[in-house]
Design a protein around this motif. Sequence first.
Motif, PDB file in Angstrom:
ATOM      1  N   SER A   1       0.842  -1.185   0.000  1.00 18.47           N
ATOM      2  CA  SER A   1       0.000   0.000   0.000  1.00 18.47           C
ATOM      3  C   SER A   1       0.886   1.247   0.000  1.00 18.47           C
ATOM      4  N   VAL A   2       0.301   2.353  -0.358  1.00 23.41           N
ATOM      5  CA  VAL A   2       1.022   3.626  -0.383  1.00 23.41           C
ATOM      6  C   VAL A   2       1.440   4.004   1.043  1.00 23.41           C
ATOM      7  N   GLU A   3       0.550   3.801   1.997  1.00 18.17           N
ATOM      8  CA  GLU A   3       0.859   4.133   3.393  1.00 18.17           C
ATOM      9  C   GLU A   3       2.062   3.332   3.873  1.00 18.17           C
ATOM     10  N   GLN A   4       2.110   2.056   3.558  1.00 19.50           N
ATOM     11  CA  GLN A   4       3.242   1.218   3.977  1.00 19.50           C
ATOM     12  C   GLN A   4       4.534   1.675   3.301  1.00 19.50           C
ATOM     13  N   THR A   5       4.429   2.073   2.052  1.00 12.11           N
ATOM     14  CA  THR A   5       5.607   2.570   1.332  1.00 12.11           C
ATOM     15  C   THR A   5       6.161   3.808   2.019  1.00 12.11           C
ATOM     16  N   VAL A   6       5.288   4.761   2.352  1.00 12.30           N
ATOM     17  CA  VAL A   6       5.742   5.982   3.015  1.00 12.30           C
ATOM     18  C   VAL A   6       6.272   5.657   4.414  1.00 12.30           C
ATOM     19  N   SER A   7       5.606   4.756   5.108  1.00 14.57           N
ATOM     20  CA  SER A   7       6.027   4.416   6.468  1.00 14.57           C
ATOM     21  C   SER A   7       7.411   3.772   6.505  1.00 14.57           C
ATOM     22  N   SER A   8       7.820   3.123   5.427  1.00 17.07           N
ATOM     23  CA  SER A   8       9.181   2.583   5.385  1.00 17.07           C
ATOM     24  C   SER A   8      10.144   3.591   4.749  1.00 17.07           C
ATOM     25  N   PHE A   9       9.627   4.393   3.848  1.00 17.34           N
ATOM     26  CA  PHE A   9      10.432   5.387   3.138  1.00 17.34           C
ATOM     27  C   PHE A   9      10.849   6.545   4.059  1.00 17.34           C
ATOM     28  N   LEU A  10       9.920   7.039   4.854  1.00 20.10           N
ATOM     29  CA  LEU A  10      10.146   8.217   5.688  1.00 20.10           C
ATOM     30  C   LEU A  10      11.313   8.037   6.663  1.00 20.10           C
ATOM     31  N   PRO A  11      11.384   6.944   7.421  1.00 19.36           N
ATOM     32  CA  PRO A  11      12.549   6.783   8.320  1.00 19.36           C
ATOM     33  C   PRO A  11      13.869   6.672   7.555  1.00 19.36           C
ATOM     34  N   ASN A  12      13.832   6.099   6.351  1.00 25.41           N
ATOM     35  CA  ASN A  12      15.045   6.037   5.534  1.00 25.41           C
ATOM     36  C   ASN A  12      15.514   7.433   5.141  1.00 25.41           C
ATOM     37  N   ALA A  13      14.564   8.300   4.798  1.00 22.96           N
ATOM     38  CA  ALA A  13      14.915   9.674   4.409  1.00 22.96           C
ATOM     39  C   ALA A  13      15.510  10.428   5.598  1.00 22.96           C
ATOM     40  N   VAL A  14      14.906  10.274   6.771  1.00 27.65           N
ATOM     41  CA  VAL A  14      15.409  10.957   7.962  1.00 27.65           C
ATOM     42  C   VAL A  14      16.795  10.420   8.322  1.00 27.65           C
ATOM     43  N   THR A  15      16.968   9.112   8.272  1.00 28.48           N
ATOM     44  CA  THR A  15      18.265   8.506   8.582  1.00 28.48           C
ATOM     45  C   THR A  15      19.325   8.971   7.594  1.00 28.48           C
TER      46      THR A  15
ATOM     47  N   VAL B   1       4.692   5.902  -9.232  1.00 31.02           N
ATOM     48  CA  VAL B   1       3.804   5.024  -9.999  1.00 31.02           C
ATOM     49  C   VAL B   1       2.380   5.054  -9.433  1.00 31.02           C
ATOM     50  N   ALA B   2       2.259   5.201  -8.111  1.00 27.88           N
ATOM     51  CA  ALA B   2       0.946   5.156  -7.467  1.00 27.88           C
ATOM     52  C   ALA B   2       0.212   6.494  -7.487  1.00 27.88           C
ATOM     53  N   GLN B   3       0.876   7.563  -7.932  1.00 28.09           N
ATOM     54  CA  GLN B   3       0.227   8.878  -7.941  1.00 28.09           C
ATOM     55  C   GLN B   3      -0.901   8.897  -8.955  1.00 28.09           C
ATOM     56  N   ASN B   4      -2.031   9.441  -8.536  1.00 26.90           N
ATOM     57  CA  ASN B   4      -3.201   9.539  -9.408  1.00 26.90           C
ATOM     58  C   ASN B   4      -3.099  10.748 -10.335  1.00 26.90           C
TER      59      ASN B   4
ATOM     60  N   GLY C   1      -4.006   7.439  -3.266  1.00 24.77           N
ATOM     61  CA  GLY C   1      -4.977   6.638  -2.528  1.00 24.77           C
ATOM     62  C   GLY C   1      -4.235   5.590  -1.717  1.00 24.77           C
ATOM     63  N   TRP C   2      -4.993   4.779  -0.990  1.00 24.22           N
ATOM     64  CA  TRP C   2      -4.361   3.762  -0.150  1.00 24.22           C
ATOM     65  C   TRP C   2      -3.578   2.748  -0.979  1.00 24.22           C
ATOM     66  N   TRP C   3      -4.101   2.435  -2.141  1.00 21.97           N
ATOM     67  CA  TRP C   3      -3.436   1.515  -3.070  1.00 21.97           C
ATOM     68  C   TRP C   3      -3.381   2.206  -4.419  1.00 21.97           C
ATOM     69  N   ALA C   4      -2.453   1.805  -5.258  1.00 19.41           N
ATOM     70  CA  ALA C   4      -2.373   2.372  -6.610  1.00 19.41           C
ATOM     71  C   ALA C   4      -3.721   2.206  -7.282  1.00 19.41           C
ATOM     72  N   GLY C   5      -4.244   3.270  -7.832  1.00 13.29           N
ATOM     73  CA  GLY C   5      -5.536   3.235  -8.514  1.00 13.29           C
ATOM     74  C   GLY C   5      -6.709   3.584  -7.627  1.00 13.29           C
ATOM     75  N   ASP C   6      -6.534   3.600  -6.307  1.00  9.76           N
ATOM     76  CA  ASP C   6      -7.618   4.007  -5.407  1.00  9.76           C
ATOM     77  C   ASP C   6      -7.817   5.516  -5.506  1.00  9.76           C
ATOM     78  N   PRO C   7      -9.027   5.990  -5.181  1.00 12.96           N
ATOM     79  CA  PRO C   7      -9.257   7.442  -5.192  1.00 12.96           C
ATOM     80  C   PRO C   7      -8.305   8.150  -4.226  1.00 12.96           C
ATOM     81  N   SER C   8      -7.911   9.339  -4.594  1.00 16.76           N
ATOM     82  CA  SER C   8      -6.992  10.123  -3.775  1.00 16.76           C
ATOM     83  C   SER C   8      -7.614  10.462  -2.430  1.00 16.76           C
ATOM     84  N   GLN C   9      -6.782  10.441  -1.403  1.00 19.13           N
ATOM     85  CA  GLN C   9      -7.180  10.763  -0.039  1.00 19.13           C
ATOM     86  C   GLN C   9      -6.305  11.922   0.457  1.00 19.13           C
ATOM     87  N   PRO C  10      -6.913  13.001   0.936  1.00 23.31           N
ATOM     88  CA  PRO C  10      -6.137  14.161   1.371  1.00 23.31           C
ATOM     89  C   PRO C  10      -5.102  13.837   2.455  1.00 23.31           C
TER      90      PRO C  10
END
Length: 169
Positions: free
Chosen positions: A1-15, A46-49, A55-64
């Motif tokens: 999911s997009v949320e999981q991607t960011v949740s693993s990506f964000l600590p990598n960026a900070v580190t 790739v997941a950007q609408n 959205g939560w998954w690629a192709g899902d409606p965008s969520q603010p």
Amino acid sequence: SVEQTVSSFLPNAVTYRLLKQLGGDDPELKVSLERNLAAGLQSLYVAQNLDGGWGWWAGDPSQPHLTAYVIQGLGEAIKAGYGVDQVALQRGLDYLASNLNQQSQEQVGSIRSQLNVRAYILFVLSELGQPDRGRTVALFEQRAQLDLYGRAYLRMALEHIGDDERAQV
């Protein structure tokens, strides 16, 4: 999911940012972080609408809220000096700004939930150097309706716009 991607990506960026700031010399860690950042960024692109949001998954409606989370992650990558696709970033920022223009009744969720999301979006926009002073001050007038985390995001947004008087309330 997009949320999981960011949740693993964000600590990598900070580190990655901290490793650079502290002058860390761990080539293996640096390569691993760069690989994870590159993979995370590609997954997010790739997941950007088409509307610029995610959205939560690629192709899902965008969520603010989720889009703001992605933008926050991209902002951390930028702070780390990592290259971010500026077109994708701007499309995401435009989506968030557009979301702030929508009428509350068009959005899903309770008024409290909408206001908390608005506080988070305003914080993220201010973090990326695109603060919205008018909406931030307007939200301050509704701060009693915010949850504690919403008030914290509002306070940080107020600090970013230099409104120390309101930020201390």
